[in-house]
Enzyme design. Structure first.
Site, PDB file in Angstrom:
ATOM      1  CE  LYS A 237       3.739   8.437   4.983  1.00 59.09           C
ATOM      2  NZ  LYS A 237       3.649   8.059   6.416  1.00 59.09           N
TER       3      LYS A 237
ATOM      4  CG  ASP B 285       7.026   5.758   6.416  1.00 59.50           C
ATOM      5  OD1 ASP B 285       7.868   6.616   6.115  1.00 59.50           O
ATOM      6  OD2 ASP B 285       6.431   5.774   7.510  1.00 59.50           O
TER       7      ASP B 285
ATOM      8  CG  ASP C 160      -0.247  -0.263   2.532  1.00 61.64           C
ATOM      9  OD1 ASP C 160       0.963  -0.589   2.528  1.00 61.64           O
ATOM     10  OD2 ASP C 160      -0.901  -0.146   3.582  1.00 61.64           O
TER      11      ASP C 160
HETATM   12  P1  5GP Z   1       7.613   0.899   6.080  1.00 63.35           P
HETATM   13  O1  5GP Z   1       8.072  -0.484   6.459  1.00 63.35           O
HETATM   14  O2  5GP Z   1       7.954   1.259   4.654  1.00 63.35           O
HETATM   15  O3  5GP Z   1       8.068   1.935   7.059  1.00 63.35           O
HETATM   16  O4  5GP Z   1       6.061   0.956   6.219  1.00 63.35           O
HETATM   17  C1  5GP Z   1       5.269   0.095   5.541  1.00 63.35           C
HETATM   18  C2  5GP Z   1       3.972  -0.160   6.241  1.00 63.35           C
HETATM   19  O5  5GP Z   1       3.713   0.780   7.300  1.00 63.35           O
HETATM   20  C3  5GP Z   1       2.873   0.022   5.249  1.00 63.35           C
HETATM   21  O6  5GP Z   1       2.587  -1.184   4.597  1.00 63.35           O
HETATM   22  C4  5GP Z   1       1.729   0.503   6.112  1.00 63.35           C
HETATM   23  O7  5GP Z   1       1.038  -0.592   6.662  1.00 63.35           O
HETATM   24  C5  5GP Z   1       2.395   1.263   7.226  1.00 63.35           C
HETATM   25  N1  5GP Z   1       2.439   2.713   6.947  1.00 63.35           N
HETATM   26  C6  5GP Z   1       3.486   3.473   6.547  1.00 63.35           C
HETATM   27  N2  5GP Z   1       3.136   4.771   6.399  1.00 63.35           N
HETATM   28  C7  5GP Z   1       1.820   4.812   6.707  1.00 63.35           C
HETATM   29  C8  5GP Z   1       0.858   5.879   6.730  1.00 63.35           C
HETATM   30  O8  5GP Z   1       1.110   7.054   6.444  1.00 63.35           O
HETATM   31  N3  5GP Z   1      -0.410   5.535   7.081  1.00 63.35           N
HETATM   32  C9  5GP Z   1      -0.771   4.256   7.409  1.00 63.35           C
HETATM   33  N4  5GP Z   1      -2.039   4.062   7.731  1.00 63.35           N
HETATM   34  N5  5GP Z   1       0.099   3.234   7.406  1.00 63.35           N
HETATM   35  C10 5GP Z   1       1.377   3.520   7.053  1.00 63.35           C
END
Ligand code: 5GP
Length: 188
Positions: free
Chosen positions: A141, A113, A110
């Site tokens: 992001k 980040d 989805d």
């Molecule tokens: P990462 O591992 O890249 O930091 O984050 C991935 C997961 O964190 C995404 O699949 C999602 O579930 C959650 N996530 C990251 N940013 C957001 C955000 O802005 N809103 C929400 N609801 N979930 C996020």
């Protein structure tokens, strides 16, 4: 399509409309056409690996924007819980049932980040000797990235603020909003 409200309140915080349904769906059609072109001549159907829970809606819409034969399976990783920032660690909750050896795999997230989740899934799948490995994410992001997490099929680069809707939750609610909403800067 009824017009989406300009703001929503979730868990007492205000979010403003950021990407409406039409914008999301038209970008998904473009990504689908790109995938159709890239996989037109492969010998086995590509398999989408959606990352639960957040990517279930994007995975469903992306698959339906593709016309080549394709399959689907899901990974489940730990979520943010009720927090708005990444815990910095990734825990596997459900692995893949399908045998990915020799398969053309497209991981579907989805949002990217920090990139830790995408990196984790890509590394896990790479060990299963797929014929090819690509990734798709509705959102990214760029300012949050901490590790190398390539996205071959990207919907949108977004501001470094918490978003909800279209599968993305805040403490498990708000996934059913058809559009993406971003935390109002005043609340950040
Ligand atoms: P990462 O591992 O890249 O930091 O984050 C991935 C997961 O964190 C995404 O699949 C999602 O579930 C959650 N996530 C990251 N940013 C957001 C955000 O802005 N809103 C929400 N609801 N979930 C996020």
């Amino acid at each position: 399509m009824p017009a989406a409200p300009q703001t929503v309140t979730c868990r007492g915080e205000r979010f403003r409309l950021y990407l409406d349904e039409e914008t999301i769906q038209s970008r998904i059609q473009e990504l689908g056409a790109q995938i159709d072109a890239d996989y037109a001549d492969v010998d086995t159907p590509p398999i989408f690996i959606g990352v639960l829970n957040g990517a279930y809606i994007f995975t469903a819409d992306l698959m339906r924007a593709v016309t080549v034969d394709c399959e689907v399976d899901f990974y489940k990783l730990s979520s943010y819980g009720a927090a708005k920032v990444s815990s910095g660690s990734v825990t596997l909750k459900k692995g893949i049932d399908a045998d990915l050896t020799g398969r053309h795999v497209i991981v579907v997230e989805d949002i990217v980040d920090t990139g830790l989740s995408m990196r984790y899934v890509l590394d896990q799948i790479a060990e299963k000797n797929p014929a090819s490995l690509k990734s798709a994410s509705l959102l990214r992001k760029p300012d949050g990235l901490k590790v190398d997490a390539p996205v071959d099929y990207l919907g949108f680069d977004i501001d470094n603020l918490f978003v909800i809707g279209y599968g993305l939750d805040y403490g498990q609610i708000a996934r059913n909003l058809p559009a993406v909403y971003i935390l109002d800067e005043d609340e950040a």
